[in-house]
Scaffold this active site. Structure first.
Site, PDB file in Angstrom:
ATOM      1  N   CYS A 196       0.843  -1.212   0.000  1.00 49.73           N
ATOM      2  CA  CYS A 196       0.000   0.000   0.000  1.00 49.73           C
ATOM      3  C   CYS A 196       0.870   1.251   0.000  1.00 49.73           C
ATOM      4  CB  CYS A 196      -0.902  -0.001   1.243  1.00 49.73           C
ATOM      5  SG  CYS A 196      -1.688   1.594   1.547  1.00 49.73           S
ATOM      6  N   GLN A 235      -8.597  13.701   0.093  1.00 46.39           N
ATOM      7  CA  GLN A 235      -7.857  14.528  -0.848  1.00 46.39           C
ATOM      8  C   GLN A 235      -8.200  15.997  -0.609  1.00 46.39           C
ATOM      9  OE1 GLN A 235      -7.348  13.398  -4.928  1.00 46.39           O
ATOM     10  NE2 GLN A 235      -8.569  11.535  -4.679  1.00 46.39           N
ATOM     11  N   HIS A 284      -4.199   0.365   7.998  1.00 49.27           N
ATOM     12  CA  HIS A 284      -4.690   0.157   6.639  1.00 49.27           C
ATOM     13  C   HIS A 284      -6.163  -0.245   6.619  1.00 49.27           C
ATOM     14  CE1 HIS A 284      -4.159  -0.843   2.381  1.00 49.27           C
ATOM     15  NE2 HIS A 284      -4.769  -1.998   2.578  1.00 49.27           N
ATOM     16  N   SER A 301      -9.355   3.778  -5.234  1.00 51.54           N
ATOM     17  CA  SER A 301      -8.562   2.617  -5.628  1.00 51.54           C
ATOM     18  C   SER A 301      -7.741   2.046  -4.471  1.00 51.54           C
ATOM     19  CB  SER A 301      -7.655   2.986  -6.802  1.00 51.54           C
ATOM     20  OG  SER A 301      -6.985   4.192  -6.547  1.00 51.54           O
ATOM     21  N   CYS A 319       0.495   3.288   3.554  1.00 56.50           N
ATOM     22  CA  CYS A 319       0.881   2.793   4.873  1.00 56.50           C
ATOM     23  C   CYS A 319       2.182   3.446   5.340  1.00 56.50           C
ATOM     24  CB  CYS A 319       1.027   1.264   4.838  1.00 56.50           C
ATOM     25  SG  CYS A 319      -0.546   0.373   5.001  1.00 56.50           S
ATOM     26  N   HIS A 351      -8.115   7.597   3.628  1.00 54.20           N
ATOM     27  CA  HIS A 351      -7.440   8.832   3.223  1.00 54.20           C
ATOM     28  C   HIS A 351      -8.428   9.760   2.525  1.00 54.20           C
ATOM     29  CE1 HIS A 351      -7.504   6.691  -0.623  1.00 54.20           C
ATOM     30  NE2 HIS A 351      -7.190   7.811  -1.233  1.00 54.20           N
ATOM     31  N   HIS A 410      -6.987   2.084   2.098  1.00 51.74           N
ATOM     32  CA  HIS A 410      -6.343   2.771   3.228  1.00 51.74           C
ATOM     33  C   HIS A 410      -7.073   4.101   3.463  1.00 51.74           C
ATOM     34  CE1 HIS A 410      -2.647   3.245   5.801  1.00 51.74           C
ATOM     35  NE2 HIS A 410      -3.312   4.375   5.963  1.00 51.74           N
ATOM     36  N   ASN A 436     -13.196  10.179  -1.233  1.00 49.84           N
ATOM     37  CA  ASN A 436     -13.908   9.160  -1.997  1.00 49.84           C
ATOM     38  C   ASN A 436     -13.705   7.856  -1.267  1.00 49.84           C
ATOM     39  OD1 ASN A 436     -14.678  10.818  -4.133  1.00 49.84           O
ATOM     40  ND2 ASN A 436     -12.741  10.514  -5.206  1.00 49.84           N
TER      41      ASN A 436
HETATM   42  O1  G1P Z   1      -7.765  10.966  -7.466  1.00 49.81           O
HETATM   43  P1  G1P Z   1      -8.142   9.525  -7.575  1.00 49.81           P
HETATM   44  O2  G1P Z   1      -8.581   8.924  -6.275  1.00 49.81           O
HETATM   45  O3  G1P Z   1      -7.101   8.704  -8.283  1.00 49.81           O
HETATM   46  O4  G1P Z   1      -9.419   9.516  -8.561  1.00 49.81           O
HETATM   47  C1  G1P Z   1     -10.753   9.557  -8.151  1.00 49.81           C
HETATM   48  O5  G1P Z   1     -11.110  10.821  -7.597  1.00 49.81           O
HETATM   49  C2  G1P Z   1     -11.014  11.944  -8.487  1.00 49.81           C
HETATM   50  C3  G1P Z   1     -11.513  13.169  -7.759  1.00 49.81           C
HETATM   51  O6  G1P Z   1     -12.806  13.001  -7.249  1.00 49.81           O
HETATM   52  C4  G1P Z   1     -11.811  11.697  -9.777  1.00 49.81           C
HETATM   53  O7  G1P Z   1     -11.552  12.734 -10.688  1.00 49.81           O
HETATM   54  C5  G1P Z   1     -11.431  10.369 -10.418  1.00 49.81           C
HETATM   55  O8  G1P Z   1     -12.250  10.111 -11.537  1.00 49.81           O
HETATM   56  C6  G1P Z   1     -11.594   9.254  -9.380  1.00 49.81           C
HETATM   57  O9  G1P Z   1     -11.240   8.007  -9.938  1.00 49.81           O
END
Ligand code: G1P
Ligand code: G1P
Lengths: 387, 387
Positions: A52, A204, A123, A197, A55, A202, A200, A189
């Site tokens: 990961c 943004q 994780h 994806s 981590c 987190h 873990h 997300n």
């Molecule tokens: O930034 P990540 O996690 O790779 O990507 C994810 O979040 C982003 C922001 O919401 C989006 O634009 C992507 O389509 C989504 O797959």
């Protein structure tokens, strides 16, 4: 209940916060579902995953090794695949000379900075698993990042900060921005269904020279309300109204309400809103931050309990722009949106497709029904009861 | 190309049709993908499925048996699980008396009618498999339904209709509406990824007493442009500009352009737009309908060829409201949006989540790159070449 008839008939509700309408068709849940099912979410992850990139101690694809961060001091770093960058080649848009081409093919350059923030070194934990005391350090880290990017001219820049907001061990990537950015979008997300994806825990943080569409649309409504109602704040009035009615309230403490908004689009959409007018994270006292942590814990735990699954969602903070007019900053009201896709079970989601994309968002269950179900999901996290 | 720098830098583009912005981050496609993969789409379906509620002669769950309809005469019926209904209990919203509650908890009743339309009797065909001559009967059926719901006061009601639009064998559900509806949204959800639960080729038609958000937002922009540009039509000017530049054009015939709009949100979003100002389906001549069928065939076949898969999408028509002011009807310009989710391959889609839901839509490849790839996907449908 509001007028009980709204439980049975198709109607539109007005989203006073965005200034748009949504279609509500409560009888539609009777429709059998034969469409796509979501995959099962993994329930047993290791506490540490050597592969990961989030981590503690591990190496990232394009980046350095992560420090051995702790739950008390989340780790923040610049996104290795940022959607916006601090520096890029110049673009000089053609003059807005009124020509057809200038009118119809408009573009503008955007710079900014994208961060990733780990929520916890483990994780296999999510916000729903954490104690409020473990969520508080995340809220503090958000506040430090927000503060570091505030325009020095903003009235928010002079709000005095408690010592708990002194720089932490892993704040080295939080540097003064190269340009004054306009807005900071803090979000998470969660779950594969929401394009995440890595399980873990987190979030943004995307910071841009532009004010994005959603907070911009809200600011128009907030500012209009304030002007028309002699300085009153839309979300303060709304929180009070909802606290009185209780029909859509999921959880409440002294400072925050968690509710399914009157105008919710997603089946179990929740808004966490400050009862009093708070413009941004920096306006929250230590006690309010603690109560925000409690509210986040309550919402995410109820979500997981609802269908006994790791409930996917996108969640994000709306607050004052980093730089803006006094009216924009004073009209802003701190709140958090949760947009979760599930509708009927852990594997059946709501699709906002066809009609929703081309005409208008449409929901099946009413916000009142959703709130009642989430109220009933309090109690211990379902996983805790499992052998 | 537009300014070549837009291929490399993050920028925002203005959607002149909706009046909103989107964020473009072309460098972001370099990001490795570790997230959710879409399931494989079934490639070998029977021509007739005895359990399909759309196949000719079969019985529907809550409905009657389907007639033995043919490719020349699509079958139209009222949706057994309609989101809006022709009749329902009355709702009298509280007075808009300026009170906080009236302002913040607004709702209005909506009635209407929802139809399903089969595209072809064959269970295993899609628009991409059909010949333009087999798509034409669908366009004619859409036109008949639209006409049957037009306000008698609309200037469109007096457009004379060719004999090919005389009622067809399976039009018995297309009855005069119980109330004058305001808008008709014709659309198709294709593929499990777009919430479609039955692969039998079909579309939907939702008709409501309200003007939904998306066409309403477009009408504001179209009407404003017309007013400000001395009666010129935004989409007519735009189509001409794109036909000259060719950078975003995917396919073109004498009457229609298929292009990846300057402001596209979805990776391979396409708009099919009438080159001349046409307000609605009833304005299209027989020849134009034939050319529209060709354009729809070209777009859907290229989509399937792109990743050699049954390409999922939501698609829908925007045209004049059924009832509206003269300005609304004259400002309307017939066009079709295709919103497909795939980004990198048959199994990797674009997620419009987190940032997109909370802040602003964000795309990775540019519309110019998308158009170039779709231009290169002409030729025979990939499935035809397979043994
Ligand atoms: O930034 P990540 O996690 O790779 O990507 C994810 O979040 C982003 C922001 O919401 C989006 O634009 C992507 O389509 C989504 O797959
Ligand atoms: O009507 P269907 O095909 O059952 O349902 C599908 O299309 C509708 C209209 O776009 C959406 O509201 C539903 O979420 C989707 O699953």
């Amino acid at each position: 209940m509001p007028d009980a008839i709204l439980d049975d008939i198709s109607h539109r509700r007005y989203n006073a916060l965005r200034g748009t309408w949504i279609l509500v068709s409560p009888h539609r849940t009777k429709r059998p579902w034969q469409g796509q099912q979501e995959g099962a979410t993994q329930t047993s992850l290791p506490e540490y995953d050597p592969s990961c990139y989030l981590c503690p101690g591990n190496k990232r694809a394009q980046g350095d090794a992560n420090p051995k961060y702790t739950a008390e001091e989340p780790f923040v770093f610049v996104n290795d695949y940022s959607a916006v960058k601090e520096e890029q080649a110049d673009y000089n848009p053609p003059d807005q000379d009124g020509s057809i081409s200038a009118r119809l093919l408009r573009a503008e350059s955007t710079t900014g900075k994208c961060y990733v923030i780990t929520f916890n070194p483990a994780h296999n934990l999510t916000l729903a698993d954490l104690q409020p005391g473990q969520i508080l350090p995340i809220i503090r880290a958000w506040t430090r990042i927000y503060t570091a990017h505030l325009s020095p001219k903003s009235p928010l820049a002079s709000v005095s900060q408690p010592t708990t907001l002194a720089p932490a061990s892993h704040d080295e990537s939080i540097t003064a921005p190269k340009a004054q950015y306009r807005y900071m979008q803090i979000f998470e997300n969660k779950g594969a269904a929401m394009g995440c994806s890595n399980p873990h825990p987190h979030g943004q943080i995307w910071t841009t020279t532009s004010l994005p569409e959603e907070p911009a649309a809200e600011l128009v409504q907030l500012s209009k309300y304030r002007r028309e109602q002699g300085g009153a704040h839309l979300l303060e009035d709304y929180a009070q109204l909802e606290a009185e009615k209780q029909e859509r309230v999921v959880y409440e403490n002294a400072s925050f309400l968690a509710l399914c908004p009157w105008w919710a689009t997603w089946p179990f959409e929740v808004m966490v809103v400050s009862k009093k007018h708070r413009r941004a994270l920096v306006d929250l006292s230590e006690q309010e931050k603690t109560q925000l942590a409690e509210a986040l814990q309550e919402v995410t735990r109820r979500y997981d309990n609802l269908f006994e699954t790791h409930f996917p969602y996108s969640m994000g903070l709306h607050q004052a722009p980093l730089e803006g007019t006094n009216d924009e900053i004073e009209s802003s009201h701190f709140h958090i949106h949760f947009y979760p896709p599930l509708l009927r079970s852990a594997s059946v989601r709501k699709f906002l497709v066809g009609y929703e994309m081309l005409a208008e968002p449409q929901r099946d269950i009413t916000p009142e029904q959703a709130a009642a179900r989430l109220r009933n999901c309090a109690g211990v996290l379902y996983r805790k009861n499992m052998a």
